[in-house]
Design an enzyme around this catalytic site. Structure first.
Site, mmCIF file in Angstrom:
data_model
loop_
_atom_site.group_PDB
_atom_site.id
_atom_site.type_symbol
_atom_site.label_atom_id
_atom_site.label_comp_id
_atom_site.label_asym_id
_atom_site.label_seq_id
_atom_site.Cartn_x
_atom_site.Cartn_y
_atom_site.Cartn_z
ATOM 1 N N GLY A 38 16.115 -35.946 1.817
ATOM 2 C CA GLY A 38 15.946 -37.198 1.095
ATOM 3 C C GLY A 38 14.697 -37.984 1.481
ATOM 4 N N ALA A 89 11.688 -35.673 -7.455
ATOM 5 C CA ALA A 89 12.071 -35.866 -8.849
ATOM 6 C C ALA A 89 12.507 -37.322 -8.981
ATOM 7 C CB ALA A 89 13.201 -34.923 -9.238
ATOM 8 N N GLU A 111 0.823 -1.208 0.000
ATOM 9 C CA GLU A 111 0.000 0.000 0.000
ATOM 10 C C GLU A 111 0.860 1.262 0.000
ATOM 11 O OE1 GLU A 111 -2.208 -2.958 2.777
ATOM 12 O OE2 GLU A 111 -0.143 -2.564 2.091
#
Length: 358
Positions: free
Chosen positions: A290, A148, A46
């Site tokens: 991990g 992944a 703001e």
């Protein structure tokens, strides 16, 4: 409001412990000011938008993604600044759960004769600042667990080879995700095995998330990348109360911040680890492993979002699983997540899952 929300997202990962807020000021159908929370949490959205609007703020409409603050902190209240600027209406996406605000900002504006409306794009605003809300309401950061893995859920071969299962496009996407979080977190085993940097690279930014390593005994490489760069990029080590005092002092001398956490059996209690990190100021944590750390967070129901990168390669049962043992006896005990989106990234597939709600 959509613009205000998109501006607010620019601050994700950079403004903790503050929320990432966006603000747009409109007068006669024209944008006269806009702003978003700046790195470190100041100035507020703001403040910047009002400075840009100047005198044009008088009689204007304000769209802000979170309730303007009403308390004196390092800066005066944003609600007061809006009142002094003479704005006509304020549209807030959602209220601020901080006890110092929590409706007080809206009341301050209303008492000054400013029309206030709440709830415009509220769901998106809540999602964008889920970490800030979690720190206030749950006393912990919002946790994203990234995996992944191969098509069959492995993160390494039996010999430990893991570079690279996914392709370069997926790895670049991971760096972009790191940049949107306050901290990147790994377990001590990953630090010892991979010696990772855990930094954001190749995105043209100098801002780096903090690096969190969970290690009860602090048996981490003192000549590794994290140790060598602790004075350049923040390092937070979560350790047990039984850690060697000499190692604690050594890491402090290297530049790391240390948080003593409670233990649960032979490991650190993940709930207390997150409480300590919330106390440090973190709101959004990106966990990269991990497998044992991933399992402990899932088992304790502390993962809010799953981000998976799956490669079209099969490693087999002898490979290292992406998630360690959960000790499940029945399928109904397994943590459930709801698919949010899925799409190709290079030669891999990205899929994002949110905590399933009953």
């Amino acid at each position: 409001m959509a613009l205000a929300l998109s501006l607010g997202r620019r601050g994700q990962g950079r403004v903790w412990p503050n929320p990432a807020v966006g603000c747009v000021i409109v007068k006669k159908g024209r944008i006269v000011g806009r702003g978003w929370t700046q790195p470190g949490g100041r100035p507020h959205a703001e403040t910047l938008a009002l400075a840009q609007a100047g005198a044009e703020a008088r009689g204007a409409d304000v769209f802000v993604s979170l309730e303007p603050c009403a308390h004196h902190g390092k800066t005066p209240p944003c609600a007061k600044a809006l009142i002094e600027a003479g704005v006509a209406r304020v549209f807030m996406a959602t209220e601020d759960p901080d006890p110092r605000v929590s409706g007080a900002g809206a009341r301050m504006l209303s008492d000054a004769g400013i029309e206030v409306q709440t709830g415009l794009a509220e769901a998106q605003a809540y999602h964008d600042n889920a970490g800030f809300f979690a720190r206030i309401d749950l006393d912990r950061p919002f946790v994203t667990l990234k995996l992944a893995s191969s098509f069959d859920g492995r993160i390494a071969t039996a010999t430990g080879e893991s570079k690279w299962i996914t392709g370069s496009a997926a790895r670049r996407a991971v760096h972009a995700l790191r940049a949107r979080h306050d901290a990147v977190m790994i377990g001590g085993g990953t630090a010892r095995k991979d010696d990772p940097a855990l930094t954001v690279r190749d995105l043209g930014t100098s801002w780096q998330p903090a690096r969190v390593v969970i290690s009860r005994r602090l048996d981490l490489p003192l000549l590794g990348v994290i140790a060598r760069t602790a004075k350049e990029t923040p390092v937070i080590l979560c350790h047990g109360h039984d850690a060697d005092p000499h190692l604690i002092q050594t890491w402090r001398d290297l530049g790391a911040d240390l948080l003593a956490c409670q233990s649960a059996g032979s490991q650190l209690d993940p709930a207390d680890v997150l409480r300590q990190l919330a106390g440090y100021g973190l709101t959004r944590v990106f966990c990269e492993g991990g497998s044992a750390l991933a399992a402990s967070l899932l088992e304790a129901d502390l993962v809010d979002e799953l981000v998976g990168f799956t490669a079209g390669v099969a490693i087999g049962a002898e490979g290292l699983p992406s998630i360690g043992a959960l000790g499940l006896g029945r399928l109904e005990e397994a943590p459930r997540y709801a698919l949010q989106r899925s799409h190709p990234v290079g030669g891999d597939v990205l899929h994002v899952w949110a905590r399933a709600r009953a």
